[in-house]
Scaffold this active site. Structure first.
Site, mmCIF file in Angstrom:
data_model
loop_
_atom_site.group_PDB
_atom_site.id
_atom_site.type_symbol
_atom_site.label_atom_id
_atom_site.label_comp_id
_atom_site.label_asym_id
_atom_site.label_seq_id
_atom_site.Cartn_x
_atom_site.Cartn_y
_atom_site.Cartn_z
ATOM 1 N N ASP A 73 -2.495 -34.256 7.449
ATOM 2 C CA ASP A 73 -3.517 -35.012 6.731
ATOM 3 C C ASP A 73 -2.849 -35.844 5.639
ATOM 4 O OD1 ASP A 73 -5.657 -34.005 8.191
ATOM 5 O OD2 ASP A 73 -6.018 -32.345 6.800
ATOM 6 N N GLU A 109 -0.398 -30.399 11.790
ATOM 7 C CA GLU A 109 -0.980 -29.515 10.776
ATOM 8 C C GLU A 109 -2.225 -28.781 11.267
ATOM 9 O OE1 GLU A 109 -3.184 -29.671 6.403
ATOM 10 O OE2 GLU A 109 -2.190 -31.460 7.149
ATOM 11 N N TYR A 111 0.813 -1.212 0.000
ATOM 12 C CA TYR A 111 0.000 0.000 0.000
ATOM 13 C C TYR A 111 0.851 1.268 0.000
ATOM 14 C CZ TYR A 111 -4.366 -2.553 0.624
ATOM 15 O OH TYR A 111 -5.453 -3.358 0.437
#
Length: 360
Positions: free
Chosen positions: A244, A192, A96
């Site tokens: 996972d 995770e 920005y």
């Protein structure tokens, strides 16, 4: 402060090279390592994946290259003033701030993020040394570890079990400011998902197995990976990663153990090459008869891409990935709840950690 002074000097040398090229009547250009999976190679000494010899040239001979060099000059000027003022900013704020730079303005944040990565490669310093903070924060730690941290209220000693709630100790942006005092841990387990991290804490896994539990929050922040690296190298603690069972989770493990492709220049600083993968493995879907979901087309494409990734070029990963493609299935950590809420801490993890030699 020493690193910040050296980082600033290195940044200014980039501008000096560009100025010297222009003074000689040459078209300015920057030579930088190519950031693709085809340009990473295994460094035997550090045991991590780093960039190879392929190079790219950013030259003012093209409009795109000229814009890049202009933006680089503006960014270095901004970083110089920021360091002098003892201030810091985020990647988002930098994007920005460029709104005021006229023709040097970035069109999207991805451009300013890549330029900061370019500066890391060119200077061999990390963005933290430029006082640039990431948007994502570090995750949490809970376990038998005592640290000393320089906080806003002065230097504090914190025990990551006794002095924190179930949420754990929040990992700060600059992990190198933490001092390890002592510990009573046998290993570190990086998890995770938040749900599985909470399951381990609720079941007292950290106390029963003398484990430091680190929440990865999905793709881990650099501060989280740096902490894992330090726990492994400075305290000699084995690190295991529990995710996972899908291609995106395997990449999470890779970012911890091998280093990420886009940040291969930081592999020695962030990667823990001895980190071991606990699971969920595709073979676990069969062994434990886990509930599973069908692989999507994107999953299949990602698994095939992993087979061409040099970081995964081992018999273990080739076997597991090919099995998953054959099964056409993926499974989550929480699928172990099929056998009850205690199964993951009482059966699955002890079995896997014993196989890996972490538990005796």
């Amino acid at each position: 402060m020493k690193y910040e002074r050296e980082a600033l000097a290195s940044l200014l040398k980039i501008l000096e090279r560009i100025y010297d090229q222009m003074s000689r009547g040459e078209v300015p250009e920057i030579d930088i390592a190519t950031r693709t999976k085809y340009n990473i190679e295994f460094d035997e000494k550090s045991e991590v994946w780093v960039y190879g010899d392929r190079r790219s040239t950013r030259s003012a001979k093209t409009v795109r290259g000229a814009y890049m060099l202009l933006r680089m000059a503006y960014v270095i000027g901004f970083l110089k003033e920021q360091l002098k003022a003892n201030k810091s900013s985020t990647l988002r704020e930098l994007y920005y701030i460029s709104e005021n730079w006229g023709m040097a303005k970035f069109d999207e944040q991805a451009e300013s993020d890549r330029l900061i990565e370019d500066l890391e490669i060119l200077t061999s310093f990390q963005r933290e040394h430029f006082r640039i903070r990431p948007e994502e924060d570090g995750a949490t730690v809970i376990g038998p570890l005592r640290i000393r941290e320089n906080t806003r209220r002065g230097i504090r000693e914190i025990h990551c079990q006794e002095d924190v709630g179930e949420g754990g100790y929040q990992i700060p942006v600059n992990v190198d400011n933490i001092e390890f005092i002592d510990h009573d841990a046998d290993f570190v387990i990086a998890v995770e998902t938040g749900g599985m991290r909470d399951r381990l804490v609720e079941n007292g896994f950290d106390e029963k197995f003398r484990a430091i539990v680190v929440h990865l929050k999905g793709q881990p922040a650099r501060s989280t990976r740096r902490l894992l690296k330090r726990l492994n190298t400075e305290l000699g603690l084995p690190v295991v990663v529990f995710t996972d069972g899908d291609p995106w989770s395997y990449r999470i493990y890779a970012s911890v153990a091998y280093g990420s492709i886009k940040a291969a220049h930081l592999s020695e600083y962030l990667a823990t090459p001895s980190a071991m993968f606990v699971g969920i493995r595709p073979s676990d879907i069969v062994k434990y008869d886990l509930p599973s979901d069908k692989l999507t087309d994107k999953d299949i494409q990602a698994l095939k891409a992993i087979l061409t990734d040099p970081r995964f070029d081992t018999e273990f990963w080739r076997s597991e990935i090919n099995l998953q493609l054959e099964l056409g299935k993926k499974s989550e950590q929480q699928a172990l709840a099929k056998y009850g809420l205690d199964y993951v801490t009482d059966v699955y993890l002890p079995e896997r950690l014993t196989e890996l030699g972490v538990l005796k």
